[in-house]
Motif scaffolding. Structure first.
Motif, PDB file in Angstrom:
ATOM      1  N   SER A  70       0.819  -1.221   0.000  1.00 60.23           N
ATOM      2  CA  SER A  70       0.000   0.000   0.000  1.00 60.23           C
ATOM      3  C   SER A  70       0.846   1.262   0.000  1.00 60.23           C
ATOM      4  CB  SER A  70      -0.957   0.005   1.200  1.00 60.23           C
ATOM      5  OG  SER A  70      -0.244   0.024   2.424  1.00 60.23           O
ATOM      6  N   GLU A  71       2.099   1.169   0.474  1.00 61.91           N
ATOM      7  CA  GLU A  71       2.975   2.342   0.438  1.00 61.91           C
ATOM      8  C   GLU A  71       3.328   2.719  -0.994  1.00 61.91           C
ATOM      9  OE1 GLU A  71       6.349   1.602   2.863  1.00 61.91           O
ATOM     10  OE2 GLU A  71       5.233   1.648   4.752  1.00 61.91           O
ATOM     11  N   ARG A  72       3.283   1.745  -1.891  1.00 63.46           N
ATOM     12  CA  ARG A  72       3.592   2.004  -3.301  1.00 63.46           C
ATOM     13  C   ARG A  72       2.357   2.390  -4.100  1.00 63.46           C
ATOM     14  NH1 ARG A  72       8.503  -0.076  -5.464  1.00 63.46           N
ATOM     15  NH2 ARG A  72       9.708  -1.388  -4.047  1.00 63.46           N
ATOM     16  N   VAL A  73       1.229   1.782  -3.789  1.00 64.76           N
ATOM     17  CA  VAL A  73       0.066   1.927  -4.671  1.00 64.76           C
ATOM     18  C   VAL A  73      -1.124   2.628  -4.038  1.00 64.76           C
ATOM     19  CG1 VAL A  73       0.730  -0.140  -5.945  1.00 64.76           C
ATOM     20  CG2 VAL A  73      -0.884  -0.348  -4.052  1.00 64.76           C
ATOM     21  N   GLY A  74      -1.064   2.900  -2.719  1.00 61.53           N
ATOM     22  CA  GLY A  74      -2.196   3.525  -2.059  1.00 61.53           C
ATOM     23  C   GLY A  74      -3.062   2.486  -1.358  1.00 61.53           C
ATOM     24  N   PRO A  75      -4.084   2.953  -0.635  1.00 60.97           N
ATOM     25  CA  PRO A  75      -4.874   2.055   0.210  1.00 60.97           C
ATOM     26  C   PRO A  75      -5.853   1.160  -0.535  1.00 60.97           C
ATOM     27  CG  PRO A  75      -5.757   4.276   0.319  1.00 60.97           C
ATOM     28  CD  PRO A  75      -4.493   4.367  -0.478  1.00 60.97           C
ATOM     29  N   GLU A  76      -6.203   1.504  -1.760  1.00 64.12           N
ATOM     30  CA  GLU A  76      -7.177   0.705  -2.496  1.00 64.12           C
ATOM     31  C   GLU A  76      -6.548   0.178  -3.786  1.00 64.12           C
ATOM     32  OE1 GLU A  76     -10.858   2.692  -3.130  1.00 64.12           O
ATOM     33  OE2 GLU A  76     -11.239   3.033  -0.984  1.00 64.12           O
TER      34      GLU A  76
END
Length: 275
Positions: A102-108
């Motif tokens: 999620s640090e790379r792509v976001g929470p969703e």
């Protein structure tokens, strides 16, 4: 130029170490991207870009594709295959060592992958247990035997810790069978595609504890649930049997006979009286 010729041109050789088997049928891959539920607003994580054929099919539908690939020798193939697309981020890294997704792509985000057979189970457990934010959905092409395990029912030979771990968090269903002849090189087994869609769970207070309980229940399939739990949690037989009775379970039951709801109820009682 088709993928097979592109691979030959680059001098690429398939690695048994990485369990590489690619699919090149564009129609099938387009259908897979559609069945996985990917749409124009989605960020998709792909695990194992391979020759980039599935990556390209996903990029046709998604807002962005973040593709992990461990084999750097595929660089010239991927650069050529993915050249037409501007919405792909290619990461040459071992997904299992890549940190919080999620640090790379976001929470969703959603996950779509043609998983190498040798690493399927560790990858699935990481996706459903180790990430701070679970994917909205997971669509994976896996060995047929694993697909059967993911969708198995209690008291069947395929039912196990992985089945329950997934069912606690996702609704799993098989959406396609994939004959071995569709792969390059051809493997010794057939595959299947399983789609897992996230559940909205409000009845589980501690997923980590429940995951530990599920693993313990299946640690030794020939042992009763009581004996497995005694070994895993270092509790007395009397306390363990008391919890099973409170959970409405037989004292001679084995882990593979419990439904997901049984495990949730057992977990609640274990937390209250034993933990």
């Amino acid at each position: 130029m088709d993928i097979k010729n592109r691979l030959e041109k680059s001098g690429f050789t398939f690695s048994k170490r990485y369990g590489q088997n690619f699919i090149t049928d564009k129609n099938f891959l387009a259908s897979l991207a559609e069945k996985s539920g990917i749409n124009g607003g989605d960020v998709v994580v792909e695990i194992g870009a391979g020759a980039g054929t599935l990556t390209a099919a996903l990029a046709e539908r998604a807002k962005k594709v973040v593709a992990f690939e461990i084999d750097r020798s595929l660089t010239p193939v991927l650069e050529e295959t993915l050249a037409p697309y501007e919405n792909i981020e290619l990461i040459f890294d071992d997904f299992m060592k890549s940190g919080d997704i999620s640090e790379r792509v976001g929470p969703e985000f959603k996950v779509v992958a043609n998983l190498p057979y040798y690493i399927t189970t560790p990858v699935l457990f990481r996706l459903i247990e180790d990430t701070a934010v679970m994917p909205e959905s997971i669509c994976v092409m896996v060995q047929k035997e694993v697909a059967d395990r993911l969708c198995a029912l209690p008291s069947t030979k395929d039912y196990g810790a992985l089945t329950v771990a997934v069912d606690l968090r996702y609704r799993a269903k098989k959406i396609a069978d994939v004959h071995r002849s569709m792969f390059l090189p051809v493997p010794n087994v057939d595959s299947a595609v399983v789609l897992m869609e996230k559940r909205q769970r409000k009845d589980i207070s501690d997923f980590a504890f429940l995951s530990r309980l599920v693993r313990a229940a299946f640690a030794m399939r020939r042992k009763t649930l009581v004996n497995n739990l005694i070994s895993a949690f270092s509790v007395s037989r009397a306390d363990c049997e008391s919890v099973l009775i409170q959970s409405g379970l037989s004292l001679t039951v084995r882990g593979e006979a419990l439904s997901t709801d049984d495990f949730i109820r057992l977990g609640e009682n274990m937390e209250k009286h034993i933990r």
